[in-house]
Design a protein around this motif. Structure first.
Motif, short mmCIF file in Angstrom:
data_model
loop_
_atom_site.label_atom_id
_atom_site.label_comp_id
_atom_site.label_asym_id
_atom_site.label_seq_id
_atom_site.Cartn_x
_atom_site.Cartn_y
_atom_site.Cartn_z
N GLU A 286 0.70 8.00 2.12
CA GLU A 286 0.78 6.88 1.18
C GLU A 286 2.02 6.01 1.43
N ILE A 287 3.10 6.64 1.87
CA ILE A 287 4.28 5.84 2.23
C ILE A 287 3.92 4.93 3.41
N ALA A 288 3.23 5.51 4.40
CA ALA A 288 2.88 4.74 5.60
C ALA A 288 1.87 3.63 5.30
N GLU A 289 1.08 3.81 4.26
CA GLU A 289 0.06 2.80 3.94
C GLU A 289 0.65 1.52 3.33
N GLN A 290 1.92 1.56 2.96
CA GLN A 290 2.45 0.44 2.16
C GLN A 290 2.32 -0.94 2.82
N PRO A 291 2.58 -1.07 4.13
CA PRO A 291 2.39 -2.42 4.69
C PRO A 291 0.97 -2.94 4.46
N SER A 292 -0.05 -2.08 4.65
CA SER A 292 -1.42 -2.59 4.47
C SER A 292 -1.75 -2.79 2.98
N VAL A 293 -1.15 -2.00 2.10
CA VAL A 293 -1.38 -2.21 0.66
C VAL A 293 -0.80 -3.57 0.25
N LEU A 294 0.42 -3.86 0.72
CA LEU A 294 1.06 -5.13 0.36
C LEU A 294 0.25 -6.30 0.92
N ALA A 295 -0.25 -6.13 2.17
CA ALA A 295 -1.04 -7.21 2.78
C ALA A 295 -2.32 -7.45 1.98
N ARG A 296 -2.96 -6.36 1.54
CA ARG A 296 -4.21 -6.50 0.77
C ARG A 296 -3.96 -7.25 -0.54
N LEU A 297 -2.86 -6.90 -1.18
CA LEU A 297 -2.55 -7.53 -2.47
C LEU A 297 -2.23 -9.03 -2.27
N VAL A 298 -1.44 -9.32 -1.25
CA VAL A 298 -1.09 -10.73 -1.00
C VAL A 298 -2.37 -11.51 -0.67
N ASP A 299 -3.20 -10.94 0.23
CA ASP A 299 -4.44 -11.66 0.62
C ASP A 299 -5.33 -11.92 -0.59
N SER A 300 -5.38 -10.96 -1.51
CA SER A 300 -6.27 -11.12 -2.66
C SER A 300 -5.81 -12.25 -3.59
N ARG A 301 -4.55 -12.66 -3.42
CA ARG A 301 -4.01 -13.66 -4.36
C ARG A 301 -3.72 -15.00 -3.70
N LEU A 302 -4.19 -15.18 -2.46
CA LEU A 302 -3.94 -16.45 -1.78
C LEU A 302 -5.26 -17.10 -1.39
#
Ligand code: F6R
Length: 637
Positions: A286-302
């Protein structure tokens, strides 16, 4: 907290249920048990400690049958002993019950039942339930299990999710929910299910309101992962609902017996998403997943480079007072949310710990908005705070990771974190997702109030877009220093974290991670406060982790760092990659990428602290995914 699972189908229930319990382990537990019906007899197996004790027992002594209920227990009433393990049985051993929650009037019920001759075998609050159900069941000439459960739960105070089996009714499980989460899963229709005979039975049942006979596997569970891979659809029970699962399919009722429609929806989580993959622990994954989690969240809001505002069902321009409700790590995220809102939207913000808010009489004005923050969406105190706010007609929006959760369902608006299932007990990826989601929320409020112009929005968008890559670079770039620090300080008995401004919550979060998974006493302080007492702790045995990003408070942090050094403290500085001062002043430096906006820096600074806690815990031989005494989803007060 306790986990519940139940299965009806054609497979060996004990095998299915052990896997389901495995998937509920993340909730925290100290014993586990299972009851399976075979030949109109209930077979009980229970084990104290890790789930392996139960699976070893089942290997030596399988529990035959294709219908069963199971439980992971997180002790509240009575120590983790075999007698206190669920399932609990009625006196005649014909009824088995598993329970999550707390029965607050259990002492009074126990006294009454004992006076009537019931013999109790455990110290649990739960055991009153099978005794009560048996009383109603045996007293009625029709011996209707559903009616008996309804009568029994009517006398319970507190919170519960229960699953009940009757030896007289093999192939049937009845589940009820009030306050604690519970869901029903249904498998795919089997190819043979559409024979003429079954189709006719389907039609008959459709007309009398029941769910058609269709030979699907049925399950109950506290959480979706436990339903996988047998169920493909899920129905979330609402508070006050009873589900009757059996050969007739699934029927839903209110606690007073009114039939309700069972609404199923496809399960979107895959079994892969809830497995460790190539990682040794969920926490590492889950620590390693953070870059892709942040990317998913940003993409969902742009959209086209501009921020998209989710519809929260209220006019944010009119909001002039925000109250955050959260617990633990989510509360640390809320502290950052306050900074973001004050900075970007100039709104007055209070940050409340849910368990405090719910027992005060908070003041609300017309422009108040409550924002509850919860990874699980089931935390009992946050849910109670939300309900208190709604009772005062205050609108509530929630930031949740589990969008099907009770908190999400009871909020006026929901901001999903999109972090994917978080299984490790210590929150990591949900925290950084919460912080980013809070920044986006603050930008939304600012825009609604006309305080975010196009230039500021474009700069914020650029900073958010760069974040996933910066997070990946930070995780990779800090790892060697983090390992070195863990080697040096794993045996330290205490650790202090210091931070200012946005890094004060980071210091609190770093301390919480180390405490909860490595069992090291750790505290986080606002660095300016350190000299008002806690500095007396400093000695050559004390690692002090100083958050030193190059922001407006950098010089002040360096002074705090010098104060620690002057007293022989061991300093780890967390600072910008390439900072030339820090290596001269600190024993070790965790290098962190520089965020495009200072507001976002805490998302990057916390990453090496998560890895540090992980490495220290491994060196201390701690189970990082299931730390002692902790539960992932805190569904009791
Ligand atoms: C710490 C941790 C807990 C949770 C807290 C609230 O790593 O995970 O402190 O943050 O129990 O849980 P949620 O966010 O599910 O309401």
């Amino acid at each position: 907290m306790c986990g519940i699972a139940g299965y009806i189908g054609h497979k060996d229930a004990d095998q299915v249920l052990v896997v389901a319990l495995e998937r509920l382990k993340y909730r925290g537990y100290d014993s586990a048990g299972i009851a399976v019906i075979d030949n109109r007899e209930i077979h009980l197996r229970r084990g104290v400690g890790k789930l392996k004790a139960l699976s070893d027992l089942l290997e030596r002594s399988p529990a035959p049958g294709t219908c069963g209920i199971a439980h992971t227990r997180w002790a509240t009433h009575g120590a983790p002993t075999e007698a206190n393990c669920h399932p609990h049985l009625s006196g005649d051993e014909r009824i088995a019950v598993v329970h999550n929650g707390i029965i607050e009037n259990h002492e009074e019920l126990r006294r009454r039942l004992q006076a009537q001759g019931c013999v109790f075998r455990s110290e649990t609050d739960t055991e009153v339930i099978p005794h009560l159900i048996a009383q109603y069941y045996n007293a009625s000439p029709v011996r209707d299990p559903l009616a008996a459960i309804r009568q029994a739960v009517a006398g319970l105070e507190g919170s519960f999710a229960i699953a009940v089996m009757f030896a007289d009714h093999p192939g049937r499980i009845i589940a009820a929910r009030l306050g604690s989460p519970l869901l029903v899963g249904r498998g795919r229709r089997s190819p043979g299910a559409h024979s003429d005979r079954i189709a006719k039975a389907d039609d008959r049942r459709r007309t009398d309101g029941g769910t058609p006979v269709d030979q699907r596997e049925l399950m109950v569970a506290s959480d979706v992962p436990a339903l996988l891979p047998h169920a493909s659809e899920v129905c979330f029970l609402a508070d006050g609902q009873i589900a009757d699962l059996g050969p007739h399919g699934v029927r839903l009722f209110t606690l007073d017996g009114k039939p309700e429609e069972a609404r199923f929806k496809a399960i979107e989580v895959t079994a892969d998403a809830v497995s460790k993959g190539s990682y040794d622990t969920f926490m590492a994954k889950e620590i390693a997943e953070q870059p892709s989690v942040l990317a998913r969240l940003v993409d969902s809001r742009l959209n086209g480079g501009r921020l998209v505002d989710p519809d929260l069902g209220l006019d944010l321009a009119k909001v002039n007072h925000i109250v955050f409700l959260a617990c633990g790590t989510s509360w640390h995220a809320a502290l950052l949310g306050k900074r973001f809102l004050e900075h970007l939207a100039r709104v007055h913000v209070e940050v409340d710990i849910s368990s405090e808010y719910r027992y005060r009489n908070p003041v609300a004005s017309g422009g108040t908005l409550v924002v509850s923050i919860s990874q699980s969406g089931e935390t009992a105190d946050t849910l109670a705070g939300l309900r208190l706010a709604r009772a005062k007609f205050i609108p509530v929006v929630s930031l949740v990771n589990v969008v099907t959760s009770t908190i999400a369902r009871e909020s006026n608006g929901v901001m999903p974190l999109l972090a994917g299932p978080e299984i490790g007990v210590a929150s990591t990826k949900a925290y950084t997702a919460q912080v980013l989601a809070l920044l986006l929320f603050a930008a939304q409020v600012a825009r609604a109030k006309g305080l975010l112009d196009a230039t500021a929005e474009a700069a914020l968008v650029a900073a958010c877009r760069a974040l996933p890559e910066q997070a990946a670079a930070t995780l990779a770039g800090a790892e060697d220093a983090v390992i070195e620090a863990a080697d040096l300080f794993a045996a330290a008995q205490a650790t202090v974290f210091l931070g200012r401004g946005g890094e004060h919550p980071t210091a609190l979060e770093g301390a919480l991670k180390l405490k909860e998974i490595a069992y090291v006493h750790a505290v986080g302080y606002p660095a300016g406060e350190f000299k008002h007492g806690p500095i007396a702790l400093v000695s050559s045995h004390l690692p002090v982790i100083c958050m030193c990003p190059k922001d407006a408070l950098y010089e002040k942090m360096l002074s705090n760092l010098q104060e620690v050094r002057a007293r022989a403290g061991r300093v780890i500085a967390v600072g910008e990659q390439g900072d030339r001062h820090l290596p001269e002043l600190a024993d070790l430096v965790f290098p962190v990428a520089k965020a495009g906006d200072d507001l976002l820096q805490p998302i990057l600074s916390v990453l090496p602290l998560q890895r540090y806690a992980y490495h220290v815990a491994r060196r201390r031989d701690c189970d990082v995914d299931q730390p002692r005494n902790l539960a992932k989803s805190v569904t009791v007060e």
